[in-house]
Design a protein around this motif. Structure first.
Motif, PDB file in Angstrom:
ATOM      1  N   GLY A  65      93.761  59.374  -9.212  1.00 55.37           N
ATOM      2  CA  GLY A  65      93.408  57.983  -8.994  1.00 55.37           C
ATOM      3  C   GLY A  65      92.090  57.825  -8.251  1.00 55.37           C
ATOM      4  N   ILE A  66      91.618  56.598  -8.223  1.00 50.63           N
ATOM      5  CA  ILE A  66      90.298  56.292  -7.683  1.00 50.63           C
ATOM      6  C   ILE A  66      90.194  56.519  -6.174  1.00 50.63           C
ATOM      7  CG2 ILE A  66      88.737  54.338  -7.216  1.00 50.63           C
ATOM      8  CD1 ILE A  66      89.196  53.482 -10.123  1.00 50.63           C
ATOM      9  N   PRO A  67      91.170  56.110  -5.344  1.00 48.29           N
ATOM     10  CA  PRO A  67      91.027  56.351  -3.902  1.00 48.29           C
ATOM     11  C   PRO A  67      90.831  57.828  -3.561  1.00 48.29           C
ATOM     12  CG  PRO A  67      92.761  54.751  -4.306  1.00 48.29           C
ATOM     13  CD  PRO A  67      92.376  55.304  -5.644  1.00 48.29           C
ATOM     14  N   GLU A  68      91.635  58.694  -4.179  1.00 48.59           N
ATOM     15  CA  GLU A  68      91.499  60.119  -3.893  1.00 48.59           C
ATOM     16  C   GLU A  68      90.180  60.658  -4.447  1.00 48.59           C
ATOM     17  OE1 GLU A  68      94.117  64.254  -4.118  1.00 48.59           O
ATOM     18  OE2 GLU A  68      94.729  62.498  -5.297  1.00 48.59           O
ATOM     19  N   PHE A  69      89.775  60.175  -5.617  1.00 48.46           N
ATOM     20  CA  PHE A  69      88.483  60.565  -6.180  1.00 48.46           C
ATOM     21  C   PHE A  69      87.356  60.247  -5.212  1.00 48.46           C
ATOM     22  CE2 PHE A  69      84.726  58.810  -8.434  1.00 48.46           C
ATOM     23  CZ  PHE A  69      84.232  59.979  -9.001  1.00 48.46           C
ATOM     24  N   CYS A  70      87.360  59.038  -4.668  1.00 51.05           N
ATOM     25  CA  CYS A  70      86.301  58.645  -3.740  1.00 51.05           C
ATOM     26  C   CYS A  70      86.322  59.507  -2.480  1.00 51.05           C
ATOM     27  CB  CYS A  70      86.432  57.168  -3.388  1.00 51.05           C
ATOM     28  SG  CYS A  70      86.048  56.066  -4.780  1.00 51.05           S
ATOM     29  N   ASN A  71      87.512  59.836  -1.985  1.00 45.47           N
ATOM     30  CA  ASN A  71      87.598  60.730  -0.830  1.00 45.47           C
ATOM     31  C   ASN A  71      86.965  62.084  -1.136  1.00 45.47           C
ATOM     32  OD1 ASN A  71      88.946  58.850   0.751  1.00 45.47           O
ATOM     33  ND2 ASN A  71      90.980  59.601   0.185  1.00 45.47           N
ATOM     34  N   ARG A  72      87.276  62.622  -2.312  1.00 45.98           N
ATOM     35  CA  ARG A  72      86.731  63.927  -2.703  1.00 45.98           C
ATOM     36  C   ARG A  72      85.216  63.871  -2.838  1.00 45.98           C
ATOM     37  NH1 ARG A  72      90.867  67.441  -1.647  1.00 45.98           N
ATOM     38  NH2 ARG A  72      92.731  66.966  -2.873  1.00 45.98           N
TER      39      ARG A  72
END
Length: 335
Positions: free
Chosen positions: A178-185
């Protein structure tokens, strides 16, 4: 991408033809604006050379063609999109004939687009010496051309990288759901490589306006400066833009898009590209990576960072491109 194509075009336009007009064509409006800046002054300023004078540099449209052709003397540099030339060819026969009479050379930027039938008819109907430039010659770029070896020049990616004209590429595979985890990475990978240096900009590639908006929200929530670009976005919004802005006039670190930033962005400030979704075309993928490879300082330690989902195996696609590039360097472009 990043090896000096705009400079070669600027020199060709200003110095190859000393008597008569030159037509400079690109596929997209944003590229016309960038090309105009390079030919007029930006390239010359970057290399510390005198800015050429004596030639008018005029953007031409179908609605202005008659007036502009009448008002500007010989030795004019005309700029247009290929679609503009196509419209003039189809609907304004007198202006097209006058342009053909005056021209001594045609230059086509992003020349791999020119073989499209309607565009090709408009370009080749001018019956003038034509120079095609492509920064990503890959797979079938010469499929519709008959090019003898004496009229080809190929500068390989390998040579550009070995001489530090281009940055080396570093792939950073990550896993996310998902997008939240993508942005964190992405934030983690960028900060690990570039620290808190806000001048190191990041392109983020999504697959829809909805995804762009979600990534904008997620990055903003995490304290990042962000800009979204898509042709469907509303006008006059400082965060959501329809057109690609001048990178020198914006300060956002993350630039999020679908297709707008694969071509025509020539700022060396872009040092990383993150793929939430991969592109479907390998050529477009190579062009996208090329946005982060400019190395004007010629430093041997510069890196272009590519962040991608581990299961997408984009590093394998890059290796396929590099193998093709080496083969072309040895045997020439395939017929």
């Amino acid at each position: 991408t990043g090896t000096g194509k705009s400079g070669v075009i600027a020199v060709a336009a200003q110095h190859l033809v000393t008597s008569g007009d030159v037509l400079l064509l690109t596929p997209w409006d944003a590229l016309v604006r960038q090309l105009r800046a390079d030919v007029a002054s930006r390239f010359w300023e970057r290399i510390g050379a005198p800015i050429p004078s004596g030639k008018d540099l005029v953007r031409i449209y179908p609605s202005t063609a008659r007036e502009e052709l009448a008002n500007h003397r010989s030795n004019t540099l005309w700029l247009a999109t290929i679609a503009t030339l196509q419209t003039i060819h189809q609907t304004r026969t007198e202006e097209y004939a006058e342009l053909r009479r005056r021209l001594r050379m045609v230059v086509v930027d992003e020349g791999h687009y020119e073989p499209a039938q309607s565009w090709s008819d408009a370009v080749r109907g001018l019956e003038r010496p034509t120079v095609l430039f492509s920064a990503t010659p890959y797979r079938n770029d010469v499929k519709y051309f008959q090019l003898s070896e004496e009229y080809q020049s190929h500068f390989s990616h390998a040579e550009a990288e070995s001489t530090h004209i281009l940055r080396k590429v570093q792939f950073e595979p990550v896993s996310f759901d998902g997008i939240p985890e993508f942005c964190n990475r992405v934030i983690g990978a960028v900060e690990s490589r570039f620290g808190s240096d806000s001048s190191a900009r990041v392109i983020v590639r999504c697959d829809s306006p909805a995804e762009i908006n979600q990534v904008i929200d997620a990055l903003s929530y995490r304290g990042q400066s962000v800009l979204g670009i898509h042709e469907t976005f509303p006008v006059h919004d400082s965060v959501h833009l329809r057109r690609v802005p001048n990178p020198d006039e914006r300060s956002e670190r993350f630039w999020v898009h679908q297709f707008k930033l694969t071509e025509g962005i020539d700022s060396s400030a872009f040092k990383a590209v993150a793929f939430f979704r991969p592109l479907s075309s390998e050529r477009a993928f190579v062009q996208q990576v090329g946005r982060v490879l400019r190395n004007p300082t010629r430093s041997g330690t510069e890196i272009g960072l590519v962040i991608h989902r581990d299961i997408d195996s984009l590093d394998a696609s890059w290796e396929a491109y590099r193998a093709y590039d080496e083969a072309v360097a040895e045997t020439g472009l395939p017929a």
